[in-house]
Design an enzyme around this catalytic site. Structure first.
Site, PDB file in Angstrom:
ATOM      1  N   GLN A 256     -69.870 -73.510 -63.191  1.00  0.00           N
ATOM      2  CA  GLN A 256     -69.275 -72.176 -63.108  1.00  0.00           C
ATOM      3  C   GLN A 256     -69.651 -71.518 -61.778  1.00  0.00           C
ATOM      4  O   GLN A 256     -70.620 -71.917 -61.126  1.00  0.00           O
ATOM      5  CB  GLN A 256     -69.759 -71.270 -64.264  1.00  0.00           C
ATOM      6  CG  GLN A 256     -69.088 -71.499 -65.595  1.00  0.00           C
ATOM      7  CD  GLN A 256     -69.909 -72.390 -66.512  1.00  0.00           C
ATOM      8  OE1 GLN A 256     -71.102 -72.604 -66.295  1.00  0.00           O
ATOM      9  NE2 GLN A 256     -69.267 -72.929 -67.540  1.00  0.00           N
TER      10      GLN A 256
ATOM     11  N   CYS B 226     -71.720 -66.034 -69.956  1.00  0.00           N
ATOM     12  CA  CYS B 226     -72.410 -67.283 -69.618  1.00  0.00           C
ATOM     13  C   CYS B 226     -73.907 -67.023 -69.692  1.00  0.00           C
ATOM     14  O   CYS B 226     -74.453 -66.291 -68.861  1.00  0.00           O
ATOM     15  CB  CYS B 226     -72.015 -67.761 -68.224  1.00  0.00           C
ATOM     16  SG  CYS B 226     -72.883 -69.252 -67.715  1.00  0.00           S
TER      17      CYS B 226
ATOM     18  N   ASN C 231     -76.724 -69.166 -69.461  1.00  0.00           N
ATOM     19  CA  ASN C 231     -77.543 -69.737 -68.387  1.00  0.00           C
ATOM     20  C   ASN C 231     -77.263 -69.035 -67.064  1.00  0.00           C
ATOM     21  O   ASN C 231     -78.163 -68.833 -66.243  1.00  0.00           O
ATOM     22  CB  ASN C 231     -77.272 -71.231 -68.253  1.00  0.00           C
ATOM     23  CG  ASN C 231     -77.825 -72.035 -69.420  1.00  0.00           C
ATOM     24  OD1 ASN C 231     -78.887 -71.733 -69.936  1.00  0.00           O
ATOM     25  ND2 ASN C 231     -77.092 -73.055 -69.829  1.00  0.00           N
TER      26      ASN C 231
ATOM     27  N   ASN D  38     -68.335 -64.983 -75.993  1.00  0.00           N
ATOM     28  CA  ASN D  38     -67.323 -66.024 -75.808  1.00  0.00           C
ATOM     29  C   ASN D  38     -67.304 -66.870 -77.083  1.00  0.00           C
ATOM     30  O   ASN D  38     -68.284 -66.936 -77.815  1.00  0.00           O
ATOM     31  CB  ASN D  38     -67.590 -66.866 -74.556  1.00  0.00           C
ATOM     32  CG  ASN D  38     -68.968 -67.500 -74.554  1.00  0.00           C
ATOM     33  OD1 ASN D  38     -69.787 -67.248 -75.433  1.00  0.00           O
ATOM     34  ND2 ASN D  38     -69.250 -68.306 -73.565  1.00  0.00           N
TER      35      ASN D  38
ATOM     36  N   HIS E 155     -67.306 -69.844 -79.943  1.00  0.00           N
ATOM     37  CA  HIS E 155     -67.988 -71.112 -80.174  1.00  0.00           C
ATOM     38  C   HIS E 155     -67.627 -71.666 -81.540  1.00  0.00           C
ATOM     39  O   HIS E 155     -67.518 -70.923 -82.517  1.00  0.00           O
ATOM     40  CB  HIS E 155     -69.507 -70.940 -80.096  1.00  0.00           C
ATOM     41  CG  HIS E 155     -70.006 -70.646 -78.725  1.00  0.00           C
ATOM     42  ND1 HIS E 155     -70.395 -71.633 -77.848  1.00  0.00           N
ATOM     43  CD2 HIS E 155     -70.150 -69.472 -78.064  1.00  0.00           C
ATOM     44  CE1 HIS E 155     -70.779 -71.070 -76.701  1.00  0.00           C
ATOM     45  NE2 HIS E 155     -70.637 -69.766 -76.806  1.00  0.00           N
TER      46      HIS E 155
ATOM     47  N   ASN F 100     -65.615 -73.118 -77.062  1.00  0.00           N
ATOM     48  CA  ASN F 100     -66.678 -74.044 -76.700  1.00  0.00           C
ATOM     49  C   ASN F 100     -67.076 -74.837 -77.942  1.00  0.00           C
ATOM     50  O   ASN F 100     -67.319 -74.252 -79.006  1.00  0.00           O
ATOM     51  CB  ASN F 100     -67.893 -73.284 -76.166  1.00  0.00           C
ATOM     52  CG  ASN F 100     -67.558 -72.460 -74.942  1.00  0.00           C
ATOM     53  OD1 ASN F 100     -67.362 -72.983 -73.859  1.00  0.00           O
ATOM     54  ND2 ASN F 100     -67.475 -71.144 -75.114  1.00  0.00           N
TER      55      ASN F 100
ATOM     56  N   GLU G  75     -67.855 -77.411 -72.931  1.00  0.00           N
ATOM     57  CA  GLU G  75     -67.485 -76.045 -72.586  1.00  0.00           C
ATOM     58  C   GLU G  75     -66.024 -75.964 -72.148  1.00  0.00           C
ATOM     59  O   GLU G  75     -65.545 -76.825 -71.403  1.00  0.00           O
ATOM     60  CB  GLU G  75     -68.387 -75.514 -71.463  1.00  0.00           C
ATOM     61  CG  GLU G  75     -69.844 -75.358 -71.869  1.00  0.00           C
ATOM     62  CD  GLU G  75     -70.606 -74.504 -70.880  1.00  0.00           C
ATOM     63  OE1 GLU G  75     -70.100 -73.412 -70.513  1.00  0.00           O
ATOM     64  OE2 GLU G  75     -71.700 -74.920 -70.460  1.00  0.00           O
ATOM     65  N   ARG G  76     -65.356 -74.934 -72.581  1.00  0.00           N
ATOM     66  CA  ARG G  76     -63.955 -74.742 -72.194  1.00  0.00           C
ATOM     67  C   ARG G  76     -63.882 -74.529 -70.679  1.00  0.00           C
ATOM     68  O   ARG G  76     -64.644 -73.775 -70.096  1.00  0.00           O
ATOM     69  CB  ARG G  76     -63.337 -73.551 -72.934  1.00  0.00           C
ATOM     70  CG  ARG G  76     -64.100 -72.272 -72.758  1.00  0.00           C
ATOM     71  CD  ARG G  76     -63.442 -71.085 -73.411  1.00  0.00           C
ATOM     72  NE  ARG G  76     -64.233 -69.893 -73.087  1.00  0.00           N
ATOM     73  CZ  ARG G  76     -63.824 -68.652 -73.287  1.00  0.00           C
ATOM     74  NH1 ARG G  76     -62.645 -68.417 -73.805  1.00  0.00           N
ATOM     75  NH2 ARG G  76     -64.600 -67.642 -72.964  1.00  0.00           N
TER      76      ARG G  76
ATOM     77  N   CYS H   6     -75.911 -75.157 -72.196  1.00  0.00           N
ATOM     78  CA  CYS H   6     -75.019 -74.011 -72.384  1.00  0.00           C
ATOM     79  C   CYS H   6     -75.812 -72.931 -73.103  1.00  0.00           C
ATOM     80  O   CYS H   6     -76.192 -73.102 -74.267  1.00  0.00           O
ATOM     81  CB  CYS H   6     -73.792 -74.413 -73.202  1.00  0.00           C
ATOM     82  SG  CYS H   6     -72.674 -73.035 -73.588  1.00  0.00           S
TER      83      CYS H   6
ATOM     84  N   THR I 223     -75.036 -69.660 -74.042  1.00  0.00           N
ATOM     85  CA  THR I 223     -74.381 -69.032 -75.192  1.00  0.00           C
ATOM     86  C   THR I 223     -74.193 -70.048 -76.310  1.00  0.00           C
ATOM     87  O   THR I 223     -74.255 -69.702 -77.491  1.00  0.00           O
ATOM     88  CB  THR I 223     -73.018 -68.429 -74.798  1.00  0.00           C
ATOM     89  OG1 THR I 223     -72.186 -69.440 -74.217  1.00  0.00           O
ATOM     90  CG2 THR I 223     -73.186 -67.278 -73.820  1.00  0.00           C
ATOM     91  N   GLY I 224     -73.970 -71.332 -75.937  1.00  0.00           N
ATOM     92  CA  GLY I 224     -73.851 -72.373 -76.948  1.00  0.00           C
ATOM     93  C   GLY I 224     -75.149 -72.562 -77.719  1.00  0.00           C
ATOM     94  O   GLY I 224     -75.131 -72.795 -78.938  1.00  0.00           O
TER      95      GLY I 224
END
Length: 284
Positions: free
Chosen positions: A40, A69, A71, A163, A165, A196, A214-215, A223, A225-226
């Site tokens: 990103q 995001c 990270n 976002n 998931h 994601n 990730e999309r 990731c 948020t993942g």
């Protein structure tokens, strides 16, 4: 920069005007053979609201802009402090739909208040119409029915950390079909903004392994948020207890979540590394 192997180009949009960069130019920068290369791109800008110190925007490797995001937020605060753009710590940073609180610690780790998870389908956004579903403790699970009938472990929990998931539990994350199924989950019609795809292996109640497709970027080494979404889903399925160490292919993240108290989802706290690899200039 990178956060547990999830790598970023971080650009100073305060001291130069980068508003005219096109999607194709963002994509070219992120290309690993013809550009700098990154999962990103993070653009640091002046805040547009009074309760924030900065704003940052996020562009995926395909050039598309996304909302959040995890990270990247850690790398963001390290960049701002190291570049002398601010001496405040913690910092409040504006992203697409929220303001995050970022705290750089003396051991090099960064703690981020990621805000509360979102479970309302319309706000994720997620349209479950026509999908088989079942409830496991507090978590509603859905069968996306990709190419074959879903087995129990293929059912996904769906939520947003700013976002979207879709998180599933797998017996062995190393052999999980991340690269085969990930693109189909990412573009599944139930997710109007794509999603994601997370694959979580539970090691014990305070430890998981995780891979995320990730999309707009494909599988990344980590990731943020993942990781938050996986821990939240695992706690709601009564598989995990906070705090949880998340082992990604790029390093470890530490996630804490107090659950839902008096019908109010509590914020997710994420702690992890943020590392500068090199600095340079690019002519566009």
């Amino acid at each position: 920069m990178h956060g547990a192997g999830n790598d970023f180009i971080v650009l100073n949009g305060i001291e130069q005007d980068l508003s005219d960069i096109t999607r194709d130019q963002w994509k070219s920068m992120a290309h690993r053979q013809f550009g700098i290369g990154a999962d990103q791109i993070l653009l640091v800008e002046k805040a547009t609201r009074p309760d924030a110190d900065f704003r940052y925007r996020i562009f995926n490797a395909d050039g598309g802009e996304v909302e959040q995001c995890g990270n990247g937020s850690r790398c963001f605060v390290r960049f701002v402090l190291d570049q002398g753009l601010s001496s405040k710590n913690p910092l409040r940073v504006e992203v697409a739909h929220a303001v995050l609180t970022l705290n750089a610690k003396i051991d090099g780790q960064v703690e981020v208040n990621m805000g509360a998870p979102i479970f309302e389908p319309a706000l994720i956004p997620f349209n479950p119409e026509g999908l088989a579903s079942l409830q496991e403790f507090h978590e509603m699970l859905y069968a996306l029915a990709l190419n074959a009938p879903a087995q129990h472990d293929d059912w996904v929990g769906v939520l947003s950390m700013g976002n979207p998931h879709a998180v599933q539990v797998v017996a062995d994350v190393d052999s999980a079909p991340v690269l085969e199924e990930g693109p189909a989950i990412e573009s599944h019609p139930a997710f109007p903004n794509r999603v994601n795809a997370g694959y979580m292996q539970v090691i014990n109640r305070n430890e998981i392994k995780l891979r995320v497709f990730e999309r707009g970027a494909g599988e990344t080494l980590a990731c943020g948020t993942g990781a938050c979404a996986a821990v939240v889903s695992g706690i709601r399925r009564a598989l995990l207890d906070s705090p949880v160490t998340v082992h990604t292919r790029g390093g470890d993240l530490h996630i804490a979540w107090d659950g839902v108290i008096d019908d109010v989802a509590q914020p997710v706290m994420m702690t992890g590394p943020a590392t500068t690899v090199f600095e340079g200039e690019l002519e566009i």
